[in-house]
Design a protein around this motif. Sequence first.
Motif, short mmCIF file in Angstrom:
data_model
loop_
_atom_site.label_atom_id
_atom_site.label_comp_id
_atom_site.label_asym_id
_atom_site.label_seq_id
_atom_site.Cartn_x
_atom_site.Cartn_y
_atom_site.Cartn_z
N VAL A 120 0.85 -1.21 0.00
CA VAL A 120 0.00 0.00 0.00
C VAL A 120 0.87 1.24 0.00
O VAL A 120 1.75 1.40 0.86
CB VAL A 120 -0.94 0.01 1.22
CG1 VAL A 120 -1.77 1.29 1.25
CG2 VAL A 120 -1.86 -1.21 1.20
N VAL A 179 -3.67 5.45 0.91
CA VAL A 179 -5.02 5.05 1.33
C VAL A 179 -5.79 6.32 1.66
O VAL A 179 -5.31 7.20 2.36
CB VAL A 179 -4.99 4.06 2.53
CG1 VAL A 179 -4.30 4.65 3.75
CG2 VAL A 179 -6.39 3.62 2.89
N THR A 227 4.79 7.39 0.00
CA THR A 227 3.45 7.04 0.51
C THR A 227 2.65 8.27 0.92
O THR A 227 3.22 9.30 1.29
CB THR A 227 3.53 6.07 1.70
OG1 THR A 227 4.19 6.74 2.78
CG2 THR A 227 4.27 4.81 1.35
N ILE A 243 -6.16 -0.42 7.15
CA ILE A 243 -5.37 -0.35 5.92
C ILE A 243 -4.54 0.93 5.96
O ILE A 243 -5.09 2.02 6.11
CB ILE A 243 -6.28 -0.36 4.67
CG1 ILE A 243 -7.14 -1.61 4.64
CG2 ILE A 243 -5.44 -0.26 3.40
CD1 ILE A 243 -8.25 -1.56 3.61
N HIS A 244 -3.22 0.80 5.87
CA HIS A 244 -2.39 2.01 5.91
C HIS A 244 -1.16 1.80 5.04
O HIS A 244 -0.83 0.65 4.68
CB HIS A 244 -2.00 2.36 7.35
CG HIS A 244 -1.36 1.22 8.10
ND1 HIS A 244 -0.07 0.81 7.88
CD2 HIS A 244 -1.86 0.40 9.05
CE1 HIS A 244 0.22 -0.20 8.67
NE2 HIS A 244 -0.84 -0.48 9.39
N ARG A 248 -13.32 3.15 0.61
CA ARG A 248 -12.13 4.02 0.56
C ARG A 248 -11.29 3.59 -0.64
O ARG A 248 -11.35 2.46 -1.10
CB ARG A 248 -11.33 3.95 1.85
CG ARG A 248 -10.81 2.59 2.21
CD ARG A 248 -10.43 2.48 3.68
NE ARG A 248 -9.72 3.64 4.17
CZ ARG A 248 -9.24 3.76 5.41
NH1 ARG A 248 -9.42 2.78 6.26
NH2 ARG A 248 -8.60 4.83 5.80
N TRP A 249 -10.51 4.54 -1.14
CA TRP A 249 -9.61 4.27 -2.26
C TRP A 249 -8.22 3.93 -1.72
O TRP A 249 -7.79 4.47 -0.70
CB TRP A 249 -9.49 5.49 -3.18
CG TRP A 249 -10.74 5.77 -3.95
CD1 TRP A 249 -11.71 6.68 -3.62
CD2 TRP A 249 -11.16 5.15 -5.16
NE1 TRP A 249 -12.71 6.66 -4.57
CE2 TRP A 249 -12.40 5.73 -5.53
CE3 TRP A 249 -10.60 4.16 -5.98
CZ2 TRP A 249 -13.09 5.35 -6.66
CZ3 TRP A 249 -11.29 3.79 -7.12
CH2 TRP A 249 -12.52 4.37 -7.45
N ALA A 250 -7.52 3.05 -2.42
CA ALA A 250 -6.14 2.72 -2.04
C ALA A 250 -5.33 2.48 -3.30
O ALA A 250 -5.87 2.12 -4.35
CB ALA A 250 -6.11 1.48 -1.14
N HIS A 251 -4.03 2.71 -3.20
CA HIS A 251 -3.08 2.35 -4.25
C HIS A 251 -2.14 1.28 -3.68
O HIS A 251 -1.74 1.37 -2.51
CB HIS A 251 -2.24 3.55 -4.68
CG HIS A 251 -2.98 4.53 -5.52
ND1 HIS A 251 -2.36 5.62 -6.10
CD2 HIS A 251 -4.28 4.61 -5.88
CE1 HIS A 251 -3.26 6.32 -6.79
NE2 HIS A 251 -4.43 5.73 -6.66
N ILE A 300 -1.36 9.40 2.80
CA ILE A 300 -2.53 8.90 3.52
C ILE A 300 -3.57 10.01 3.64
O ILE A 300 -3.22 11.18 3.82
CB ILE A 300 -2.14 8.35 4.92
CG1 ILE A 300 -3.32 7.62 5.58
CG2 ILE A 300 -1.59 9.42 5.83
CD1 ILE A 300 -2.94 6.78 6.77
#
Length: 303
Positions: A166, A169, A285, A217-218, A188-191, A287
């Motif tokens: 991830v 997020v 990253t 999720i992080h 929620r959206w995440a990459h 968040i």
Amino acid sequence: SKLTNLGHLEMTWRSRVHFHPLLVRILHKSRLRYYGKPEKKMDMPYQAYFEIADGSGMMSMVLWNSLCPEWYHSLKVGTVLLLTKYAIKSSYPFKTHPTPGDSQMKRFATIEICLNVRDPPTEISIIPEEMVKPEWGLPEVKYRFITRSELDDLPHNHSCDVIGLVTFVGRAERARKREHSEDFWLYRWAHAIDGTSDQPFILELFATSQPDVFERIHPMTYLVCTQMRVMTENPSRTVYLTTSNESQIFITGWHQGQPYIKDAKVKNFIQWMKSQSEADQIKKTVIGGYYPFPRPPDSFLKY
């Protein structure tokens, strides 16, 4: 005890009232569904379904009402069950179906097994994995993992599983289930990246029946999402993945003992991660924040 199998049940169920015990493995698990209505007085209006299989094929199993809070979290993908005193009825025609990892497996779609607290009171026994014998002929759980480099060639609505690190997020957002409805979906959206492409997986993660995972999720966690659907945004041809009714989500801390840890693409991802610098990845990253997707065009003319 004398066992039966799913194939035999499909052929003989109309001529029987009582059925021999079943020994099966869970291959897929749906989210928990609440179907309560104000005008109907029911104590526990819950339902969840599972795809179970033995050596003869695969069939749906439905867990009803008060059995859901008692059993739902214990019944995991890969769990082996001994079922006694269950009911059988014709399948509900509008149910969604997961895409099996083994395309050769026979699906028995005309009937489903019902587990109820009465009529008859179902008895469920979980068989520990170390006690499962090869001669029982139970199928292994199989997956359809893809890499990010393979994603762009897949058709719309294709079903797949993914693993990635991830890198972004977003905050939890809500969308109405229907116009003017008081019910909302939470998502929620995440990459996530897997080292096979410069582009990340773009993941639209709806809250399944795993709130403990969804909230944790992080960035920098290893994320596994199963039974995801490929969505293609036209005209930009942007591809993203969204959860389905049977999706399961796992993050670092939840992977141990899961059947997918034996999958070749999962092992390849772990090897790639060992070659990466954690400090370098952390710099990339992000968040939180608002994530507009699909992205609006960069000019009003194109809009």
